[in-house]
Design a protein around this motif. Structure first.
Motif, PDB file in Angstrom:
ATOM      1  N   GLN A 524       0.811  -1.219   0.000  1.00 40.30           N
ATOM      2  CA  GLN A 524       0.000   0.000   0.000  1.00 40.30           C
ATOM      3  C   GLN A 524       0.848   1.273   0.000  1.00 40.30           C
ATOM      4  OE1 GLN A 524      -2.830  -0.215   3.221  1.00 40.30           O
ATOM      5  NE2 GLN A 524      -4.057  -1.798   2.213  1.00 40.30           N
ATOM      6  N   ILE A 525       2.164   1.130  -0.182  1.00 41.85           N
ATOM      7  CA  ILE A 525       3.027   2.301  -0.306  1.00 41.85           C
ATOM      8  C   ILE A 525       3.738   2.215  -1.652  1.00 41.85           C
ATOM      9  CG2 ILE A 525       3.356   2.512   2.188  1.00 41.85           C
ATOM     10  CD1 ILE A 525       6.133   1.287   1.838  1.00 41.85           C
ATOM     11  N   ASN A 526       4.385   3.306  -2.051  1.00 45.35           N
ATOM     12  CA  ASN A 526       5.092   3.244  -3.332  1.00 45.35           C
ATOM     13  C   ASN A 526       6.471   2.614  -3.147  1.00 45.35           C
ATOM     14  OD1 ASN A 526       7.099   5.343  -2.716  1.00 45.35           O
ATOM     15  ND2 ASN A 526       5.377   6.791  -2.901  1.00 45.35           N
ATOM     16  N   ALA A 527       7.033   2.136  -4.244  1.00 47.62           N
ATOM     17  CA  ALA A 527       8.290   1.397  -4.205  1.00 47.62           C
ATOM     18  C   ALA A 527       9.430   2.248  -3.654  1.00 47.62           C
ATOM     19  CB  ALA A 527       8.623   0.890  -5.603  1.00 47.62           C
ATOM     20  N   GLU A 528       9.433   3.544  -3.968  1.00 49.91           N
ATOM     21  CA  GLU A 528      10.516   4.427  -3.522  1.00 49.91           C
ATOM     22  C   GLU A 528      10.541   4.522  -1.993  1.00 49.91           C
ATOM     23  OE1 GLU A 528      12.181   8.996  -4.187  1.00 49.91           O
ATOM     24  OE2 GLU A 528      10.241   8.392  -5.021  1.00 49.91           O
ATOM     25  N   GLU A 529       9.368   4.708  -1.387  1.00 53.44           N
ATOM     26  CA  GLU A 529       9.302   4.793   0.074  1.00 53.44           C
ATOM     27  C   GLU A 529       9.766   3.485   0.706  1.00 53.44           C
ATOM     28  OE1 GLU A 529       6.117   5.350   3.750  1.00 53.44           O
ATOM     29  OE2 GLU A 529       5.464   5.789   1.689  1.00 53.44           O
ATOM     30  N   SER A 530       9.355   2.366   0.114  1.00 55.31           N
ATOM     31  CA  SER A 530       9.758   1.064   0.617  1.00 55.31           C
ATOM     32  C   SER A 530      11.274   0.932   0.628  1.00 55.31           C
ATOM     33  CB  SER A 530       9.137  -0.043  -0.245  1.00 55.31           C
ATOM     34  OG  SER A 530       9.510  -1.316   0.215  1.00 55.31           O
ATOM     35  N   GLU A 531      11.925   1.380  -0.451  1.00 53.06           N
ATOM     36  CA  GLU A 531      13.374   1.264  -0.560  1.00 53.06           C
ATOM     37  C   GLU A 531      14.091   2.193   0.412  1.00 53.06           C
ATOM     38  OE1 GLU A 531      15.167  -0.977  -2.189  1.00 53.06           O
ATOM     39  OE2 GLU A 531      13.223  -1.876  -2.686  1.00 53.06           O
ATOM     40  N   ILE A 532      13.555   3.403   0.627  1.00 52.30           N
ATOM     41  CA  ILE A 532      14.175   4.349   1.564  1.00 52.30           C
ATOM     42  C   ILE A 532      14.171   3.767   2.978  1.00 52.30           C
ATOM     43  CG2 ILE A 532      13.867   6.585   2.708  1.00 52.30           C
ATOM     44  CD1 ILE A 532      12.894   7.679  -0.015  1.00 52.30           C
ATOM     45  N   ARG A 533      13.040   3.226   3.382  1.00 50.13           N
ATOM     46  CA  ARG A 533      12.943   2.640   4.725  1.00 50.13           C
ATOM     47  C   ARG A 533      13.892   1.456   4.882  1.00 50.13           C
ATOM     48  NH1 ARG A 533       6.424   2.444   5.243  1.00 50.13           N
ATOM     49  NH2 ARG A 533       6.826   1.043   6.993  1.00 50.13           N
ATOM     50  N   TYR A 534      13.998   0.675   3.833  1.00 48.48           N
ATOM     51  CA  TYR A 534      14.860  -0.508   3.882  1.00 48.48           C
ATOM     52  C   TYR A 534      16.338  -0.120   3.944  1.00 48.48           C
ATOM     53  CZ  TYR A 534      16.774  -5.083   2.479  1.00 48.48           C
ATOM     54  OH  TYR A 534      17.465  -6.266   2.415  1.00 48.48           O
ATOM     55  N   SER A 535      16.742   0.896   3.192  1.00 49.17           N
ATOM     56  CA  SER A 535      18.140   1.320   3.210  1.00 49.17           C
ATOM     57  C   SER A 535      18.512   1.916   4.573  1.00 49.17           C
ATOM     58  CB  SER A 535      18.421   2.332   2.089  1.00 49.17           C
ATOM     59  OG  SER A 535      17.649   3.507   2.272  1.00 49.17           O
ATOM     60  N   THR A 536      17.575   2.607   5.216  1.00 51.83           N
ATOM     61  CA  THR A 536      17.836   3.151   6.553  1.00 51.83           C
ATOM     62  C   THR A 536      17.981   2.018   7.565  1.00 51.83           C
ATOM     63  OG1 THR A 536      16.480   5.073   5.971  1.00 51.83           O
ATOM     64  CG2 THR A 536      17.075   4.827   8.293  1.00 51.83           C
ATOM     65  N   TRP A 537      17.151   1.004   7.423  1.00 50.56           N
ATOM     66  CA  TRP A 537      17.272  -0.187   8.275  1.00 50.56           C
ATOM     67  C   TRP A 537      18.674  -0.789   8.162  1.00 50.56           C
ATOM     68  CZ3 TRP A 537      15.907  -3.693  11.852  1.00 50.56           C
ATOM     69  CH2 TRP A 537      16.391  -4.995  11.720  1.00 50.56           C
ATOM     70  N   LYS A 538      19.203  -0.895   6.946  1.00 47.13           N
ATOM     71  CA  LYS A 538      20.513  -1.515   6.750  1.00 47.13           C
ATOM     72  C   LYS A 538      21.616  -0.683   7.417  1.00 47.13           C
ATOM     73  CE  LYS A 538      21.293  -3.974   2.991  1.00 47.13           C
ATOM     74  NZ  LYS A 538      20.940  -5.345   3.389  1.00 47.13           N
ATOM     75  N   LYS A 539      21.441   0.637   7.457  1.00 46.29           N
ATOM     76  CA  LYS A 539      22.384   1.486   8.195  1.00 46.29           C
ATOM     77  C   LYS A 539      22.363   1.136   9.681  1.00 46.29           C
ATOM     78  CE  LYS A 539      22.212   5.902   7.567  1.00 46.29           C
ATOM     79  NZ  LYS A 539      21.631   7.258   7.334  1.00 46.29           N
ATOM     80  N   ALA A 540      21.159   0.920  10.212  1.00 50.70           N
ATOM     81  CA  ALA A 540      21.022   0.568  11.629  1.00 50.70           C
ATOM     82  C   ALA A 540      21.676  -0.780  11.915  1.00 50.70           C
ATOM     83  CB  ALA A 540      19.544   0.539  12.020  1.00 50.70           C
ATOM     84  N   VAL A 541      21.518  -1.738  10.997  1.00 49.36           N
ATOM     85  CA  VAL A 541      22.121  -3.059  11.173  1.00 49.36           C
ATOM     86  C   VAL A 541      23.641  -2.941  11.281  1.00 49.36           C
ATOM     87  CG1 VAL A 541      22.556  -5.285  10.057  1.00 49.36           C
ATOM     88  CG2 VAL A 541      20.245  -4.341  10.077  1.00 49.36           C
ATOM     89  N   MET A 542      24.231  -2.119  10.429  1.00 46.49           N
ATOM     90  CA  MET A 542      25.681  -1.943  10.460  1.00 46.49           C
ATOM     91  C   MET A 542      26.144  -1.431  11.821  1.00 46.49           C
ATOM     92  SD  MET A 542      26.898  -2.990   7.605  1.00 46.49           S
ATOM     93  CE  MET A 542      25.593  -4.201   7.460  1.00 46.49           C
ATOM     94  N   LYS A 543      25.340  -0.564  12.423  1.00 49.16           N
ATOM     95  CA  LYS A 543      25.704   0.010  13.721  1.00 49.16           C
ATOM     96  C   LYS A 543      25.581  -1.013  14.863  1.00 49.16           C
ATOM     97  CE  LYS A 543      24.379   4.705  12.388  1.00 49.16           C
ATOM     98  NZ  LYS A 543      25.761   5.208  12.296  1.00 49.16           N
ATOM     99  N   SER A 544      24.861  -2.118  14.625  1.00 52.18           N
ATOM    100  CA  SER A 544      24.682  -3.123  15.683  1.00 52.18           C
ATOM    101  C   SER A 544      25.848  -4.098  15.767  1.00 52.18           C
ATOM    102  CB  SER A 544      23.388  -3.916  15.430  1.00 52.18           C
ATOM    103  OG  SER A 544      23.561  -4.856  14.379  1.00 52.18           O
ATOM    104  N   MET A 545      26.741  -4.076  14.796  1.00 50.84           N
ATOM    105  CA  MET A 545      27.807  -5.080  14.714  1.00 50.84           C
ATOM    106  C   MET A 545      29.026  -4.704  15.540  1.00 50.84           C
ATOM    107  SD  MET A 545      27.775  -6.139  10.706  1.00 50.84           S
ATOM    108  CE  MET A 545      26.261  -6.690   9.892  1.00 50.84           C
ATOM    109  N   GLY A 546      29.770  -5.715  15.958  1.00 49.02           N
ATOM    110  CA  GLY A 546      31.054  -5.511  16.630  1.00 49.02           C
ATOM    111  C   GLY A 546      30.961  -5.092  18.072  1.00 49.02           C
TER     112      GLY A 546
END
Length: 587
Positions: A524-546
């Motif tokens: 129910q959202i557009n593809a661009e918004e979906s990708e923005i949220r997903y890329s921000t999530w991946k930034k958060a994942v990187m910060k959880s490591m180490g």
């Protein structure tokens, strides 16, 4: 009226569904796949120390007895004759490890230590070697990462150009699987060592423990497992479908303690229960189906075609894609595993699997550790109040990150907080986290298989949360399809049991399989918004490591004052604050 009701039911099939948080016994009509009755009992996860997770095998077994008894009582109240139950299947949490004494029938061992999400403290026992271990009679559950140092030691012995463990098992060398837990027990628990020396020890995953106990235990119990559970031990060759001598020698596991490996659909033995009148009424009923929980859900979702996939939302999240008779090895952190083998003479099917360690467990953590909800169901209401995480991201890496990262050093973080953030946003972020992790697995699976999924079939307890399902469709940007009957794991075990040779009350032919009504969630959202949220999530994942190393927290003083400069700074700051308050006349 009652007689006619019994007449139209036809043969019934029961299923034991033993999971990390509860045990259930369910009874299905083999002709319609209708769920007639069930009973559920919650079981405890214990956290004796930080990083230790365990369960009591005897509690698990007694929960099975209780569920069978209560379900039989309910069937009687519905005027359904339990003598119509013609077979029983078993579905179980997989990598959880049990070692027991075949003479006494008692569990032998204690759990192993490694970092995992902490829980309430309970007393520990000290074995003669001086190792601190929890009290005897517990099992090493799949979430437990206490064997990290064992894994690191073993990994040094694998040649870089010949990873024979992965090539034979389809699995990375990881704390996740049973072999390293068993290795730790053999190294650290004298009772296990002594029982092995005296030829009294039996090893198995939960299915083996239950089938052995339900078919007689010390009085002739059948010590077996099926190919799907065996494939999760790191001791099983998924090509030859046998325990592998080289792997057993590598891990130092005596092969005589291992269960016999059977197909997922055949008669293993007959029920022998004398614990209660009601449960005993199933005496003599064949146990004829056995599947690890995720394989059972794949069968229950009827994913019998190559390329069909399902995602189960439980304590963890497990996405499996049927790859047919071919082992597909992943280049993106997924596992190659046995999907099912529905009969002794039937072909084996394989699957690619990606696992998320923390899914439903994050909801339990919000309830039990933070106290922001009183029941798991409340999270949907909180998330609905705000409809957004407001930029808050929650990476629940309590036990490290699983597929596609396999990063044990990661730990949970909540980031993107502002003064506006409240418990509703955190609740929403927790639901999003489950969906983002699923997206990461699905992306890896699409790259390995080369054919993007057109939709995702889902099941498991969390799928009753409509906000979660809609979020999942939005984040994947493909439809999410949910069966109206959510008990697909138990259904898969029942199907395997009913279809077994010598039982034959459940046909698995495509034309005979009952049609299942589905609920469909479209993005129910557009593809661009979906990708923005997903890329921000991946930034958060990187910060959880180490965040952590394998150094034991007991190796040093945990006090902040173990650092003299830090201690001096804190004490001097307190003195200055008190002095300032005194000078300014603040009471």
């Amino acid at each position: 009226m009652a007689a006619s009701k019994k007449a139209v039911l036809g043969p019934l099939v029961g299923a034991v569904d033993q999971g990390t948080s509860s045990t259930r016994f369910l009874v299905f009509n083999s002709k319609t796949a209708e769920l007639l009755s069930h009973h559920q009992v919650e079981i405890k996860q214990e956290f004796p120390r930080e990083g230790w997770v365990e369960q009591d095998p005897k509690e698990i077994l007694h929960s099975v007895y209780e569920c069978i008894e209560k379900t039989c009582e309910k069937l009687g109240q519905l005027n359904i004759d339990i003598s119509n139950i013609k077979a029983i299947g078993v579905s179980n949490q997989r990598e959880t490890t049990v070692v027991w004494d075949k003479i006494t029938g008692e569990p032998l061992y204690n759990a192993v230590a490694a970092p995992v999400s902490p829980g309430p403290s309970v007393p520990v026992a000290v074995v003669p070697s001086g190792s601190s271990v929890p009290a005897p009679g517990t099992s090493s559950v799949w979430l437990d990462l206490r064997t990290q140092s064992t894994v690191e030691s073993l990994s040094k012995r694998i040649p870089g150009n010949n990873n024979f463990v992965k090539s034979k098992t389809g699995l990375p060398l990881s704390t996740y699987f049973s072999a390293v837990k068993l290795r730790w027990l053999l190294d650290n628990v004298r009772k296990v060592q002594k029982a092995v020396e005296e030829k009294r020890a039996l090893f198995g995953t939960i299915d083996s423990w239950l089938i052995w106990s339900l078919t007689g235990g010390v009085n002739g119990g059948v010590h077996c497992t099926d190919v799907t559970n065996a494939s999760r031990t790191m001791l099983f060759n998924i090509h030859s479908l046998e325990w592998d001598k080289q792997l057993c020698e590598f891990f130092g596991i005596p092969m005589e303690i291992l269960p016999n490996v059977r197909s997922s659909s055949e008669i293993y033995g007959l029920m022998k229960i004398s614990h209660s009148v009601k449960a005993g009424a199933l005496e003599g009923v064949p146990i004829s189906g056995c599947l690890g929980d995720q394989s059972a859900a794949l069968v229950g979702q009827m994913c019998f075609q190559i390329g069909q996939a399902k995602n189960t939302y439980g304590t963890g999240c497990f996405l499996l894609c049927n790859t047919g008779h071919k082992c597909v090895f992943s280049d993106h952190g997924l596992l190659t595993t046995v999907a099912y083998k529905l009969g002794r003479d039937k072909p084996v099917y394989y699957a690619l699997e990606g696992s998320v360690a923390i899914a439903g467990a994050v909801i339990r953590w919000l309830r039990d550790n933070l106290g922001i909800i009183k029941t798991s169901e409340e999270i949907e209401k909180l998330a609905k109040e705000v409809g957004t995480s407001y930029g808050c991201y929650f990476v629940p890496a309590f036990s490290g990150l699983y597929a596609p990262y396999w990063e044990p050093s990661a730990r949970g973080i909540i980031c993107g907080l502002t003064q506006f953030t409240n418990k509703c946003h955190i609740a929403f972020a927790a639901l999003e986290a489950v969906c983002f992790q699923t997206r990461e697995i699905l992306d890896a699976m699409n790259r390995d298989c080369g054919i993007p999924l057109s939709h995702l079939q889902v099941d498991g307890g969390m799928t009753s949360n409509k906000i979660l399902m809609q979020l999942q469709a939005d984040i994947l940007y493909i439809p999410v399809v949910k069966p109206s009957m959510p008990e697909t794991t138990a259904l898969g075990a029942a199907m395997a049991a009913g279809a077994a040779e010598g039982v034959g009350v459940w046909s698995l032919e495509p034309e005979d399989l009952s049609a299942v009504t589905m609920e469909r969630f479209e993005p129910q959202i557009n593809a661009e918004e979906s990708e923005i949220r997903y890329s921000t999530w991946k930034k958060a994942v990187m910060k959880s490591m180490g965040w952590v190393t394998t150094q034991s927290p007991e190796s040093g003083d945990p006090s902040i004052f173990c650092s003299l400069p830090l201690g001096f700074f804190i004490v001097s700051s307190m003195v200055m604050l008190i002095g300032a308050r005194y000078i300014s006349g603040i009471p």
